[in-house]
Design a protein around this motif. Structure first.
Motif, PDB file in Angstrom:
ATOM      1  N   ASN A 393      -9.941  -7.482   5.360  1.00 16.13           N
ATOM      2  CA  ASN A 393      -8.896  -8.437   5.017  1.00 16.13           C
ATOM      3  C   ASN A 393      -8.221  -8.077   3.696  1.00 16.13           C
ATOM      4  OD1 ASN A 393      -7.480 -11.005   5.470  1.00 16.13           O
ATOM      5  ND2 ASN A 393      -8.635 -11.749   3.709  1.00 16.13           N
ATOM      6  N   ILE A 394      -9.011  -7.640   2.708  1.00 16.44           N
ATOM      7  CA  ILE A 394      -8.438  -7.247   1.423  1.00 16.44           C
ATOM      8  C   ILE A 394      -7.493  -6.059   1.586  1.00 16.44           C
ATOM      9  CG2 ILE A 394      -8.983  -6.290  -0.848  1.00 16.44           C
ATOM     10  CD1 ILE A 394     -11.609  -7.876  -0.744  1.00 16.44           C
ATOM     11  N   LEU A 395      -7.903  -5.073   2.390  1.00 17.42           N
ATOM     12  CA  LEU A 395      -7.035  -3.925   2.634  1.00 17.42           C
ATOM     13  C   LEU A 395      -5.720  -4.358   3.269  1.00 17.42           C
ATOM     14  CD1 LEU A 395      -9.648  -1.321   3.926  1.00 17.42           C
ATOM     15  CD2 LEU A 395      -8.367  -1.199   1.772  1.00 17.42           C
ATOM     16  N   LEU A 396      -5.796  -5.264   4.243  1.00 15.93           N
ATOM     17  CA  LEU A 396      -4.583  -5.761   4.884  1.00 15.93           C
ATOM     18  C   LEU A 396      -3.699  -6.502   3.883  1.00 15.93           C
ATOM     19  CD1 LEU A 396      -6.077  -7.082   8.252  1.00 15.93           C
ATOM     20  CD2 LEU A 396      -4.666  -5.044   7.946  1.00 15.93           C
ATOM     21  N   LYS A 397      -4.322  -7.369   3.072  1.00 19.15           N
ATOM     22  CA  LYS A 397      -3.561  -8.142   2.088  1.00 19.15           C
ATOM     23  C   LYS A 397      -2.942  -7.239   1.022  1.00 19.15           C
ATOM     24  CE  LYS A 397      -4.500 -12.401   3.518  1.00 19.15           C
ATOM     25  NZ  LYS A 397      -3.433 -13.343   3.989  1.00 19.15           N
ATOM     26  N   SER A 398      -3.577  -6.094   0.780  1.00 25.25           N
ATOM     27  CA  SER A 398      -3.086  -5.163  -0.237  1.00 25.25           C
ATOM     28  C   SER A 398      -2.036  -4.198   0.300  1.00 25.25           C
ATOM     29  CB  SER A 398      -4.257  -4.366  -0.818  1.00 25.25           C
ATOM     30  OG  SER A 398      -5.233  -5.213  -1.356  1.00 25.25           O
ATOM     31  N   GLY A 399      -1.700  -4.323   1.581  1.00 28.87           N
ATOM     32  CA  GLY A 399      -0.696  -3.453   2.164  1.00 28.87           C
ATOM     33  C   GLY A 399      -1.217  -2.115   2.644  1.00 28.87           C
ATOM     34  N   HIS A 400      -2.538  -2.012   2.846  1.00 31.09           N
ATOM     35  CA  HIS A 400      -3.139  -0.753   3.289  1.00 31.09           C
ATOM     36  C   HIS A 400      -3.582  -0.874   4.753  1.00 31.09           C
ATOM     37  CE1 HIS A 400      -3.043   0.535  -0.858  1.00 31.09           C
ATOM     38  NE2 HIS A 400      -3.838  -0.457  -1.230  1.00 31.09           N
ATOM     39  N   ALA A 401      -2.652  -1.178   5.617  1.00 28.18           N
ATOM     40  CA  ALA A 401      -2.990  -1.428   7.023  1.00 28.18           C
ATOM     41  C   ALA A 401      -3.604  -0.208   7.703  1.00 28.18           C
ATOM     42  CB  ALA A 401      -1.760  -1.892   7.789  1.00 28.18           C
ATOM     43  N   ASP A 402      -3.049   0.965   7.455  1.00 27.12           N
ATOM     44  CA  ASP A 402      -3.590   2.175   8.093  1.00 27.12           C
ATOM     45  C   ASP A 402      -5.027   2.427   7.646  1.00 27.12           C
ATOM     46  OD1 ASP A 402      -1.239   2.566   9.427  1.00 27.12           O
ATOM     47  OD2 ASP A 402      -0.463   4.096   8.052  1.00 27.12           O
ATOM     48  N   GLU A 403      -5.272   2.273   6.349  1.00 27.72           N
ATOM     49  CA  GLU A 403      -6.629   2.458   5.836  1.00 27.72           C
ATOM     50  C   GLU A 403      -7.569   1.397   6.408  1.00 27.72           C
ATOM     51  OE1 GLU A 403      -9.144   2.712   1.645  1.00 27.72           O
ATOM     52  OE2 GLU A 403      -6.956   2.612   1.597  1.00 27.72           O
ATOM     53  N   ALA A 404      -7.065   0.180   6.575  1.00 28.66           N
ATOM     54  CA  ALA A 404      -7.879  -0.885   7.148  1.00 28.66           C
ATOM     55  C   ALA A 404      -8.357  -0.511   8.546  1.00 28.66           C
ATOM     56  CB  ALA A 404      -7.081  -2.188   7.184  1.00 28.66           C
ATOM     57  N   HIS A 405      -7.451   0.013   9.354  1.00 29.20           N
ATOM     58  CA  HIS A 405      -7.823   0.406  10.715  1.00 29.20           C
ATOM     59  C   HIS A 405      -8.800   1.582  10.710  1.00 29.20           C
ATOM     60  CE1 HIS A 405      -4.436  -2.167  11.871  1.00 29.20           C
ATOM     61  NE2 HIS A 405      -4.929  -2.142  13.094  1.00 29.20           N
ATOM     62  N   ARG A 406      -8.571   2.553   9.853  1.00 27.76           N
ATOM     63  CA  ARG A 406      -9.494   3.698   9.768  1.00 27.76           C
ATOM     64  C   ARG A 406     -10.877   3.249   9.298  1.00 27.76           C
ATOM     65  NH1 ARG A 406      -4.906   6.337   7.554  1.00 27.76           N
ATOM     66  NH2 ARG A 406      -5.686   5.927   5.435  1.00 27.76           N
ATOM     67  N   THR A 407     -10.881   2.357   8.321  1.00 27.22           N
ATOM     68  CA  THR A 407     -12.153   1.926   7.738  1.00 27.22           C
ATOM     69  C   THR A 407     -13.000   1.156   8.742  1.00 27.22           C
ATOM     70  OG1 THR A 407     -11.230   1.833   5.501  1.00 27.22           O
ATOM     71  CG2 THR A 407     -13.203   0.514   5.921  1.00 27.22           C
ATOM     72  N   ILE A 408     -12.398   0.209   9.437  1.00 23.33           N
ATOM     73  CA  ILE A 408     -13.186  -0.594  10.376  1.00 23.33           C
ATOM     74  C   ILE A 408     -13.636   0.252  11.557  1.00 23.33           C
ATOM     75  CG2 ILE A 408     -11.403  -1.517  11.913  1.00 23.33           C
ATOM     76  CD1 ILE A 408     -14.245  -3.520  10.220  1.00 23.33           C
ATOM     77  N   LYS A 409     -12.826   1.220  11.943  1.00 19.50           N
ATOM     78  CA  LYS A 409     -13.204   2.085  13.065  1.00 19.50           C
ATOM     79  C   LYS A 409     -14.401   2.950  12.705  1.00 19.50           C
ATOM     80  CE  LYS A 409     -11.237   5.258  16.492  1.00 19.50           C
ATOM     81  NZ  LYS A 409     -10.002   5.946  16.957  1.00 19.50           N
ATOM     82  N   SER A 410     -14.490   3.382  11.465  1.00 17.88           N
ATOM     83  CA  SER A 410     -15.599   4.250  11.056  1.00 17.88           C
ATOM     84  C   SER A 410     -16.836   3.458  10.670  1.00 17.88           C
ATOM     85  CB  SER A 410     -15.170   5.145   9.888  1.00 17.88           C
ATOM     86  OG  SER A 410     -14.831   4.369   8.754  1.00 17.88           O
ATOM     87  N   ARG A 411     -16.644   2.261  10.094  1.00 26.86           N
ATOM     88  CA  ARG A 411     -17.780   1.498   9.590  1.00 26.86           C
ATOM     89  C   ARG A 411     -18.331   0.522  10.627  1.00 26.86           C
ATOM     90  NH1 ARG A 411     -19.031   1.662   4.338  1.00 26.86           N
ATOM     91  NH2 ARG A 411     -20.084  -0.349   4.613  1.00 26.86           N
ATOM     92  N   ARG A 412     -17.468  -0.188  11.344  1.00 32.61           N
ATOM     93  CA  ARG A 412     -17.906  -1.183  12.328  1.00 32.61           C
ATOM     94  C   ARG A 412     -17.022  -1.071  13.565  1.00 32.61           C
ATOM     95  NH1 ARG A 412     -22.233  -3.001  13.221  1.00 32.61           N
ATOM     96  NH2 ARG A 412     -22.156  -5.261  13.144  1.00 32.61           N
ATOM     97  N   PRO A 413     -17.257  -0.057  14.384  1.00 35.39           N
ATOM     98  CA  PRO A 413     -16.383   0.180  15.534  1.00 35.39           C
ATOM     99  C   PRO A 413     -16.319  -0.969  16.528  1.00 35.39           C
ATOM    100  CG  PRO A 413     -18.266   1.698  15.511  1.00 35.39           C
ATOM    101  CD  PRO A 413     -18.264   1.009  14.202  1.00 35.39           C
ATOM    102  N   ILE A 414     -17.298  -1.882  16.518  1.00 30.93           N
ATOM    103  CA  ILE A 414     -17.221  -3.025  17.444  1.00 30.93           C
ATOM    104  C   ILE A 414     -16.005  -3.900  17.145  1.00 30.93           C
ATOM    105  CG2 ILE A 414     -19.693  -3.136  17.944  1.00 30.93           C
ATOM    106  CD1 ILE A 414     -19.860  -5.518  15.998  1.00 30.93           C
TER     107      ILE A 414
END
Length: 425
Positions: A393-414
């Motif tokens: 959520n912090i990444l999204l709020k900070s304008g880092h949407a691409d990083e948010a998607h990469r991060t959740i995919k690598s850390r919690r793929p569910i």
């Protein structure tokens, strides 16, 4: 001399005392309501039965009745005149536990189990997410937990209790198929075992089987006494699935009836952590959370966890204080390093404060260094998803949407396809 259900001799010759003791042990292992009454009946039948009083002390601890536990333990000591070597060591372990000497207690448990692997009431102290291994704050604690339960499984075999806690250990290291097999075997032997039902829910959560899990728990919990120690936490699992499946009405009904501090019969650490995690996960999913819910929880945290030191509770206390706008209480946790993972509590507490101010840059700076080792804080993977989803959520709020998607995919793929966070898609 009579023996317990695991064939261990007991220093009592009163059959009624032995039978009630066995019932109390089974209630403790299954996390079902009735352990205190059973152990009380045991010592009423034989007022000289030392291990009956030890069991009563353990049950009082689960009831959060520490004075009652201390009284029962004092009586156990007074009765301990002709105990076997195993019973004397059993009593000594629980004295250390009740005194809060957790490091010594953990060492004593493991030494004891090396000699008496079927002494399950002692063995149980180091199992589970909130056991002495699970809450140690050590790196790799999940692997240590698995090694410990593997040792017990080898000794106990097809036993409903050990299969359930071994299944939990398997789940936490990602061996989901093996974990589910253990849960099903445990439940086939004893379907009222709340630990098996609980850990089956965890495994379904990790498998992303939310609809199956929600239906399963709704059915299973219908016959589970609401006064039982895991009722509130099982309700938390149900509420999380209601949140993921956008059933807001059921989420709040479950919260108010089973999770909120005024409703739950769980241990204080479960009441605090379940309530705080659910409320904030609801917030980041885009739901409106009534401010008084946070105020009530902040007061609860201050009452039951007034001093830093239990790191998993501390990060949830900090969340409640931040969201309630209680800067003084939050500052204590943000500025104090105490407890098994106190070095991680401070930046998490500061992140919650920044989030409450909507200072997403500061929140990101504080939370980022924690993410690599937040397992040390304690709790299950499902519980630590509070931090994973907050970071997303912090990444999204900070304008880092691409990083948010990469991060959740690598850390919690569910959560890579559908995370319960507003704006993620």
């Amino acid at each position: 001399m009579l023996a317990d259900q695991y064939g261990l001799p007991l220093t009592t010759s009163v059959l009624e005392a032995r039978d009630a003791y066995v019932t109390g042990v089974n209630h403790t292992l299954a996390a079902t309501f009735g352990a205190s009454d059973a152990f009380a009946a045991s010592v009423e039948a034989d007022p000289g039965f030392a291990l009956g009083f030890v069991g009563l002390a353990r049950a009082r601890m689960y009831d959060t009745d520490i004075p009652g536990a201390q009284k029962a333990m004092a009586t156990a000591r007074a009765c301990a005149t002709q105990l076997t070597e195993r019973e004397a060591a059993h009593l000594a372990v629980f004295e250390l536990l009740l005194q809060g000497r957790t490091t010594e207690a953990r060492r004593a448990v493991q030494d004891h189990i090396a000699n008496y692997s079927r002494d399950v009431l002692v063995a149980q102290i180091c199992t589970n997410i909130f056991g002495l291994i699970g809450m140690s704050g050590e790196p790799g604690r999940e692997s240590l937990q698995l090694a410990y339960t593997t040792q017990l499984l080898e000794a106990l075999g097809e036993d409903w209790w050990i299969m359930s806690v071994h299944g939990q250990a398997l789940c936490e290291v990602g061996q989901l198929d093996e974990a589910m097999s253990m849960m099903e075997r445990s439940l086939a032997l004893n379907n009222v075992n709340a630990n098996a039902s609980h850990f089956k829910a965890h495994t379904l959560y990790e498998q992303g089987a939310g609809e199956i899990g929600r239906a399963y728990l709704a059915d299973w919990i219908a016959n589970y006494d609401e006064r039982s120690v895991l009722h509130g936490h099982l309700s938390w699992h149900r509420a999380l699935w209601a949140l993921e499946q956008e059933d807001e009405a059921e989420l709040w009904e479950i919260y108010s009836s089973s999770i909120a501090p005024a409703a739950s019969h769980s241990l204080p650490i479960n009441v605090l952590t379940d309530a705080a995690a659910l409320l904030y996960r609801a917030e980041i999913a885009g739901l409106d959370v009534e401010p008084e819910l946070w105020s009530d929880l902040s007061d609860y945290a201050s009452r039951y966890f007034p001093n830093p030191g239990m790191s998993f509770a501390d990060i949830h206390s900090a969340l409640a204080h931040a969201m309630a706008g209680d800067g003084d209480r939050l500052a204590v946790l943000a500025e104090t390093q105490s407890g098994f993972a106190g070095d991680l509590v401070r930046p998490v507490a500061r992140a919650w404060g920044a989030i409450a101010r909507q200072d997403w840059t500061a929140a990101l700076q504080n939370l980022t260094p924690v993410m690599a080792e937040h397992a040390r804080l304690g709790g299950s993977r499902a519980q630590r998803d509070l931090l994973e989803l907050t970071y997303l959520n912090i990444l999204l709020k900070s304008g880092h949407a691409d990083e948010a998607h990469r991060t959740i995919k690598s850390r919690r793929p569910i959560f890579s396809q559908a995370a319960p966070v507003a704006g993620f898609g």
